[in-house]
Design a protein around this motif. Structure first.
Motif, PDB file in Angstrom:
ATOM      1  N   THR A  66       0.435  -1.353   0.107  1.00  0.00           N
ATOM      2  CA  THR A  66       0.123  -0.458   0.068  1.00  0.00           C
ATOM      3  C   THR A  66       1.157   1.009   0.132  1.00  0.00           C
ATOM      4  N   ARG A  67       0.370   2.176  -0.836  1.00  0.00           N
ATOM      5  CA  ARG A  67       1.565   3.418  -0.906  1.00  0.00           C
ATOM      6  C   ARG A  67       0.836   4.690   0.568  1.00  0.00           C
ATOM      7  N   PRO A  68       1.869   5.104   1.040  1.00  0.00           N
ATOM      8  CA  PRO A  68       1.698   6.233   1.941  1.00  0.00           C
ATOM      9  C   PRO A  68       0.495   7.192   1.563  1.00  0.00           C
ATOM     10  N   THR A  69      -0.410   6.958   2.529  1.00  0.00           N
ATOM     11  CA  THR A  69      -1.113   8.706   2.499  1.00  0.00           C
ATOM     12  C   THR A  69      -0.211   9.442   2.793  1.00  0.00           C
ATOM     13  N   PRO A  70      -0.368  10.883   2.172  1.00  0.00           N
ATOM     14  CA  PRO A  70      -0.310  12.471   2.998  1.00  0.00           C
ATOM     15  C   PRO A  70      -0.322  12.202   4.368  1.00  0.00           C
ATOM     16  N   ALA A  71      -1.265  11.838   4.859  1.00  0.00           N
ATOM     17  CA  ALA A  71      -2.058  12.242   5.581  1.00  0.00           C
ATOM     18  C   ALA A  71      -0.933  10.996   7.343  1.00  0.00           C
ATOM     19  N   GLU A  72      -0.315   9.864   6.840  1.00  0.00           N
ATOM     20  CA  GLU A  72       0.321   9.533   7.320  1.00  0.00           C
ATOM     21  C   GLU A  72       1.386   9.558   7.204  1.00  0.00           C
ATOM     22  N   THR A  73       2.130   9.880   6.047  1.00  0.00           N
ATOM     23  CA  THR A  73       3.590  10.239   5.458  1.00  0.00           C
ATOM     24  C   THR A  73       3.616  11.463   6.451  1.00  0.00           C
ATOM     25  N   ARG A  74       2.823  12.045   7.184  1.00  0.00           N
ATOM     26  CA  ARG A  74       3.110  13.456   8.414  1.00  0.00           C
ATOM     27  C   ARG A  74       2.965  12.880   9.422  1.00  0.00           C
ATOM     28  N   ASP A  75       2.364  12.055   9.760  1.00  0.00           N
ATOM     29  CA  ASP A  75       2.453  11.042  10.645  1.00  0.00           C
ATOM     30  C   ASP A  75       3.891  10.197  11.322  1.00  0.00           C
ATOM     31  N   PHE A  76       4.381  10.102  10.234  1.00  0.00           N
ATOM     32  CA  PHE A  76       5.532   8.679  10.690  1.00  0.00           C
ATOM     33  C   PHE A  76       6.421   9.631  11.046  1.00  0.00           C
ATOM     34  N   TYR A  77       6.435  11.266   9.941  1.00  0.00           N
ATOM     35  CA  TYR A  77       8.185  11.991   9.912  1.00  0.00           C
ATOM     36  C   TYR A  77       7.763  12.748  11.417  1.00  0.00           C
ATOM     37  N   LYS A  78       6.835  12.406  12.094  1.00  0.00           N
ATOM     38  CA  LYS A  78       6.478  13.573  13.390  1.00  0.00           C
ATOM     39  C   LYS A  78       6.864  12.376  14.171  1.00  0.00           C
ATOM     40  N   ARG A  79       6.090  11.098  14.192  1.00  0.00           N
ATOM     41  CA  ARG A  79       6.644  10.082  15.445  1.00  0.00           C
ATOM     42  C   ARG A  79       8.697   9.985  15.365  1.00  0.00           C
ATOM     43  N   ALA A  80       8.875  10.081  13.890  1.00  0.00           N
ATOM     44  CA  ALA A  80       9.870   9.976  14.094  1.00  0.00           C
ATOM     45  C   ALA A  80      11.146  10.962  14.668  1.00  0.00           C
ATOM     46  N   ALA A  81      10.342  12.074  14.045  1.00  0.00           N
ATOM     47  CA  ALA A  81      11.223  12.879  15.182  1.00  0.00           C
ATOM     48  C   ALA A  81      11.051  12.796  16.541  1.00  0.00           C
ATOM     49  N   LEU A  82      10.471  11.814  16.801  1.00  0.00           N
ATOM     50  CA  LEU A  82      10.086  11.957  18.427  1.00  0.00           C
ATOM     51  C   LEU A  82      10.760  11.045  18.946  1.00  0.00           C
ATOM     52  N   GLY A  83      10.696  10.345  18.257  1.00  0.00           N
ATOM     53  CA  GLY A  83      12.186   9.233  18.744  1.00  0.00           C
ATOM     54  C   GLY A  83      10.901   7.919  19.108  1.00  0.00           C
ATOM     55  N   LYS A  84       9.473   8.101  18.306  1.00  0.00           N
ATOM     56  CA  LYS A  84       8.298   7.422  18.874  1.00  0.00           C
ATOM     57  C   LYS A  84       8.424   5.621  17.687  1.00  0.00           C
ATOM     58  N   VAL A  85       9.516   6.182  16.897  1.00  0.00           N
ATOM     59  CA  VAL A  85       9.559   4.731  15.233  1.00  0.00           C
ATOM     60  C   VAL A  85      10.568   3.662  15.259  1.00  0.00           C
ATOM     61  N   LYS A  86       9.953   2.628  15.184  1.00  0.00           N
ATOM     62  CA  LYS A  86      11.203   1.553  15.575  1.00  0.00           C
ATOM     63  C   LYS A  86      11.463   1.406  14.121  1.00  0.00           C
ATOM     64  N   ASP A  87      12.179   0.081  14.417  1.00  0.00           N
ATOM     65  CA  ASP A  87      13.573  -0.145  12.699  1.00  0.00           C
ATOM     66  C   ASP A  87      12.801  -0.783  12.333  1.00  0.00           C
ATOM     67  N   GLN A  88      11.484  -2.183  12.626  1.00  0.00           N
ATOM     68  CA  GLN A  88      10.501  -2.623  11.455  1.00  0.00           C
ATOM     69  C   GLN A  88      10.457  -1.471  11.020  1.00  0.00           C
ATOM     70  N   GLU A  89       9.397  -0.715  11.651  1.00  0.00           N
ATOM     71  CA  GLU A  89       8.256   0.307  11.701  1.00  0.00           C
ATOM     72  C   GLU A  89       8.599   1.113  10.204  1.00  0.00           C
ATOM     73  N   ARG A  90      10.310   1.244  10.729  1.00  0.00           N
ATOM     74  CA  ARG A  90      10.869   2.579   9.764  1.00  0.00           C
ATOM     75  C   ARG A  90      11.110   1.644   8.055  1.00  0.00           C
ATOM     76  N   LYS A  91      11.566   0.512   8.506  1.00  0.00           N
ATOM     77  CA  LYS A  91      11.390  -0.545   6.722  1.00  0.00           C
ATOM     78  C   LYS A  91      10.502  -0.297   6.333  1.00  0.00           C
ATOM     79  N   GLU A  92       9.185  -1.273   6.923  1.00  0.00           N
ATOM     80  CA  GLU A  92       8.149  -0.683   6.256  1.00  0.00           C
ATOM     81  C   GLU A  92       7.543  -0.343   5.292  1.00  0.00           C
ATOM     82  N   PHE A  93       8.599   1.293   5.874  1.00  0.00           N
ATOM     83  CA  PHE A  93       7.429   2.256   5.684  1.00  0.00           C
ATOM     84  C   PHE A  93       8.561   3.544   4.721  1.00  0.00           C
TER      85      PHE A  93
END
Length: 315
Positions: free
Chosen positions: A279-306
C-alpha cells in the motif's frame, strides 16, 4: 359690389400663380374624357429656391479613404516607430536621473567637507558668563572658560541624542532579523509540506553525489541550482529537485509472473503478503510517520516497512 370684391382680393406672387396653374392642368389631364394638356414649358424656379441655391453652394465630394488605415503592416510599423521613440525617451530619462543623483552625491560630499573645514563659530560669552565675571576674568580667560563650557554642553547633548537614536537603530535591526527568520520559516514549512522527508534525504550520500553532477538540461551543477533556489526561497523548485532525485531511486519493474505452471511457485505454503508493504502511504500517514520519527517513537521494523512503501510511491 364689384368694388368691394376688388378690395378683398389678394395679389399673389407670379411664381405661386404659375405653379397653381400647372397643378390644375395636371389634375385635368388625369380626369377621364379630357385631352391631355400639351407639354408645358418647364416651371420657372421660385425666388426662394434661387436664393437657397445662391447661399448654399454645392458641397465638395468627400476625400477618398486612406487604404493604409486597413493595412495591418502599416499599423505594425507605426507601433514599432512609437515603441522606439518611447524606449529612447525612457533611456534618456534614466541617464538624466543617474547624472542628477551623481551630482547630488558630489554636492553632499562637498558640503560635508566644507562643514568639517569651517572655522568654529564665535562663542557668545554672555550665554555662559555674567557681565561682572567677564570684567573680572578678562577677555582671553573668559573665552577659555566659555569654550570648555560649550564643549561640555555639546557632549551632553550628543549623549542624549545617542541615547534616543540607538534604540531606534536596534529596533530596526531586530525587525529586519525577525522578517528574515519569518521568511525562512515559511520556506521550510512549504518545503515540508511538499517533501516531508527532505531532512532525511538531505544527509544521504546518494543525494550529495547526485547534486555534485551537472544537470543535463542546463549544463550547470545541480548543487549550484539548488543554492539559487534556496537563496530565493523557492520551495516549489527545491521540491522539484528532490522529486527528480527520488525518481532515480525507483526500483526496477518486477518480472512478469507465469499465469500457469508450478515452476513459478515454490514448494510449501506461500507466506501471507503484508498488506502495508503493498500500500502506498497517504500524505496523512507520511506526516504522521515523520512526526513520530522526530519524537523517537518509530521502531526500526516500522521504519523499514515505511521506506519500502515510500519507494513504491516514488516508483
Amino acid at each position: 359690389m364689384q368694388a368691394s370684391q376688388a378690395q378683398n382680393e389678394v395679389r399673389l406672387p407670379r411664381a405661386v400663380i404659375e405653379r397653381s396653374r400647372l397643378l390644375e392642368e395636371r389634375i385635368k389631364a388625369r380626369e377621364p374624357g379630357t385631352d391631355p394638356a400639351p407639354d408645358a414649358p418647364p416651371a420657372v424656379p421660385s425666388a426662394e429656391a434661387a436664393t437657397t441655391a445662391e447661399t448654399d453652394p454645392p458641397q465638395p465630394p468627400a476625400p477618398p479613404a486612406d487604404p493604409r488605415e486597413t493595412d495591418p503592416a502599416y499599423w505594425k510599423q507605426r507601433f514599432k516607430v512609437t515603441e522606439g521613440v518611447l524606449r529612447r525617451e525612457r533611456e534618456e530619462r534614466i541617464a538624466s536621473e543617474r547624472a542628477l543623483n551623481q551630482r547630488i552625491t558630489e554636492l553632499q560630499a562637498q558640503n560635508r567637507e566644507l562643514q568639517a573645514n569651517a572655522p568654529p563659530a564665535e562663542i557668545d560669552l554672555s550665554q555662559y558668563l555674567t557681565k561682572e565675571q567677564l570684567e573680572t576674568l578678562g577677555e582671553d580667560e573668559a573665552k577659555a572658560v566659555a569654550s570648555v563650557a560649550h564643549r561640555a554642553a555639546q557632549a551632553a547633548v550628543q549623549k542624549i541624542v545617542d541615547a534616543q537614536i540607538k534604540p531606534l537603530h536596534e529596533q530596526k535591526a531586530t525587525d529586519a532579523e525577525a522578517a528574515v527568520r519569518e521568511a525562512r520559516q515559511r520556506f521550510l514549512d512549504k518545503l515540508i509540506e511538499l517533501v516531508p522527508d527532505f531532512e532525511e534525504v538531505d544527509v544521504t550520500d546518494g543525494w550529495k553525489a547526485w547534486l555534485a553532477d551537472d544537470d543535463p538540461a542546463t549544463g550547470v551543477q545541480r548543487q549550484q541550482l539548488l543554492n539559487v533556489h534556496v537563496e530565493k526561497q523557492n520551495a516549489a523548485m527545491v521540491a522539484k529537485m528532490f522529486g527528480a532525485y527520488k525518481a532515480t531511486l525507483a526500483p526496477p519493474p518486477a518480472p512478469p509472473v507465469a499465469p500457469n505452471g508450478n515452476g513459478a511457485i515454490p514448494d510449501g505454503d506461500i507466506p501471507p503478503a503484508n498488506p502495508k508493504a503493498l500500500t502506498r502511504p497517504t500524505p496523512a500517514e507520511t506526516r504522521d510517520f515523520y512526526k513520530r520519527a522526530a519524537l523517537g517513537k518509530v521502531k526500526d521494523q516500522e521504519r523499514k516497512e515505511f521506506e519500502a512503501r515510500l519507494s513504491l510511491r516514488a516508483g
